[in-house]
Design a protein around this motif. Structure first.
Motif, PDB file in Angstrom:
ATOM      1  N   VAL A  25      53.129  73.310  44.636  1.00 27.83           N
ATOM      2  CA  VAL A  25      52.764  73.435  43.693  1.00 27.83           C
ATOM      3  C   VAL A  25      51.409  73.791  44.909  1.00 27.83           C
ATOM      4  N   MET A  26      50.883  74.890  44.412  1.00 32.19           N
ATOM      5  CA  MET A  26      49.041  74.620  44.988  1.00 32.19           C
ATOM      6  C   MET A  26      49.378  74.776  46.827  1.00 32.19           C
ATOM      7  N   THR A  27      48.973  74.270  47.116  1.00 34.27           N
ATOM      8  CA  THR A  27      48.944  73.475  48.244  1.00 34.27           C
ATOM      9  C   THR A  27      49.772  72.385  48.828  1.00 34.27           C
ATOM     10  N   GLY A  55      45.291  67.982  48.860  1.00 34.40           N
ATOM     11  CA  GLY A  55      46.084  67.081  47.623  1.00 34.40           C
ATOM     12  C   GLY A  55      45.647  67.236  46.431  1.00 34.40           C
ATOM     13  N   ILE A  56      45.535  66.144  45.660  1.00 37.47           N
ATOM     14  CA  ILE A  56      45.470  66.038  44.372  1.00 37.47           C
ATOM     15  C   ILE A  56      44.364  65.461  43.122  1.00 37.47           C
ATOM     16  N   PRO A  57      43.498  66.146  43.171  1.00 33.75           N
ATOM     17  CA  PRO A  57      41.997  65.004  42.494  1.00 33.75           C
ATOM     18  C   PRO A  57      42.523  64.510  41.298  1.00 33.75           C
ATOM     19  N   THR A  74      48.930  59.856  56.965  1.00 31.56           N
ATOM     20  CA  THR A  74      48.099  59.258  56.266  1.00 31.56           C
ATOM     21  C   THR A  74      47.565  59.826  54.813  1.00 31.56           C
ATOM     22  N   ILE A  75      48.042  59.404  53.580  1.00 30.28           N
ATOM     23  CA  ILE A  75      47.897  59.597  52.981  1.00 30.28           C
ATOM     24  C   ILE A  75      46.640  58.448  51.594  1.00 30.28           C
ATOM     25  N   GLU A  76      45.116  59.260  51.636  1.00 30.13           N
ATOM     26  CA  GLU A  76      43.746  58.442  50.853  1.00 30.13           C
ATOM     27  C   GLU A  76      44.478  58.573  49.437  1.00 30.13           C
ATOM     28  N   ILE A  77      44.086  56.910  48.927  1.00 26.94           N
ATOM     29  CA  ILE A  77      44.629  57.416  47.464  1.00 26.94           C
ATOM     30  C   ILE A  77      43.007  56.559  46.788  1.00 26.94           C
ATOM     31  N   GLY A 103      43.994  59.636  42.218  1.00 26.48           N
ATOM     32  CA  GLY A 103      44.769  60.767  43.217  1.00 26.48           C
ATOM     33  C   GLY A 103      44.665  60.361  44.753  1.00 26.48           C
ATOM     34  N   PHE A 104      45.140  62.293  45.233  1.00 25.85           N
ATOM     35  CA  PHE A 104      45.538  62.064  46.874  1.00 25.85           C
ATOM     36  C   PHE A 104      44.721  62.181  47.344  1.00 25.85           C
TER      37      PHE A 104
END
Length: 162
Positions: A25-27, A55-57, A74-77, A103-104
Motif C-alpha cells: 500500500v503505497m510505500t 509513513g502515513i500522513p 522507531t516510529i514517530e507518531i 499519523g505516523f
C-alpha cells in the motif's frame, strides 16, 4: 421469555511468524496476520514494514479504533492532542481512537516494523485492498488526490498539508 440473539460462531485463531497475505500500500508493506473473515469482523491485525522516511500522513477515521505496537525500530507518531511528534521505540504502543487525528512515519534510516490492530476490522481492510490496487495501477505512486478520494469513501479523511 425472550431468547438471546444468536452469536456468530467463534473459534481460537493462531497466526504464525512468516504467514499471512501480503500487499503493498503505497510505500508500506502489509502482511495480514488476522483478517476480518477470521474474526467475524471483530478486528484485523496487520504487520507493517515502514521504509525509512515513509509513513502515513495525519488522518482521521470515523468507523474504527487503531492500536500500533512497534516490533522493531522507531516510529514517530503525530496526533491532534499530542504535544508534538513523538518517537515510539520498540515495544511502544499507541492507541488512536476513532475521531482523533493521527499519523505516523519512520524517522530513521532503517525499516521499522509494527503491528496494527483495527477494531472493527472490515472497513480499513477493504480500504487497504483498494489502495493496494491503486498503488499497482499507478506503478507505486498514486497521487495524493487519488488516495484522498479513495479513503474518503471509507470515512477516512486526511488533514490538509501543513
Amino acid at each position: 421469555m425472550d431468547q438471546p440473539a444468536p452469536r456468530p460462531t467463534s473459534r481460537n485463531i493462531l497466526s504464525f511468524p512468516g504467514t499471512g497475505r501480503a500487499e503493498t500500500v503505497m510505500t508500506v508493506t502489509h502482511t495480514y496476520r488476522l483478517e476480518e473473515q477470521q474474526t467475524g469482523g471483530a478486528l484485523a491485525c496487520i504487520e507493517l514494514v515502514v521504509a525509512p522516511g515513509h509513513g502515513i500522513p495525519p488522518h482521521t477515521h470515523h468507523r474504527e479504533d487503531e492500536i500500533f505496537y512497534v516490533i522493531e525500530g522507531t516510529i514517530e507518531i503525530t496526533g491532534d492532542d499530542l504535544a508534538g511528534p513523538t518517537r515510539l521505540p520498540q515495544g511502544g504502543i499507541f492507541y488512536g481512537p476513532r475521531g482523533r487525528l493521527h499519523g505516523f512515519r519512520n524517522p530513521t534510516d532503517v525499516p521499522g516494523r509494527m503491528l496494527v490492530f483495527l477494531t472493527p476490522g472490515g472497513n480499513m481492510q477493504r480500504m487497504f485492498a483498494a489502495l493496494a490496487e491503486l498503488t499497482a495501477r499507478a506503478h507505486g505512486a498514486p497521487s495524493p488526490e487519488e488516495v484522498g478520494a479513495l479513503c474518503a469513501g471509507y470515512d477516512i479523511i486526511f488533514a490538509p498539508p501543513a
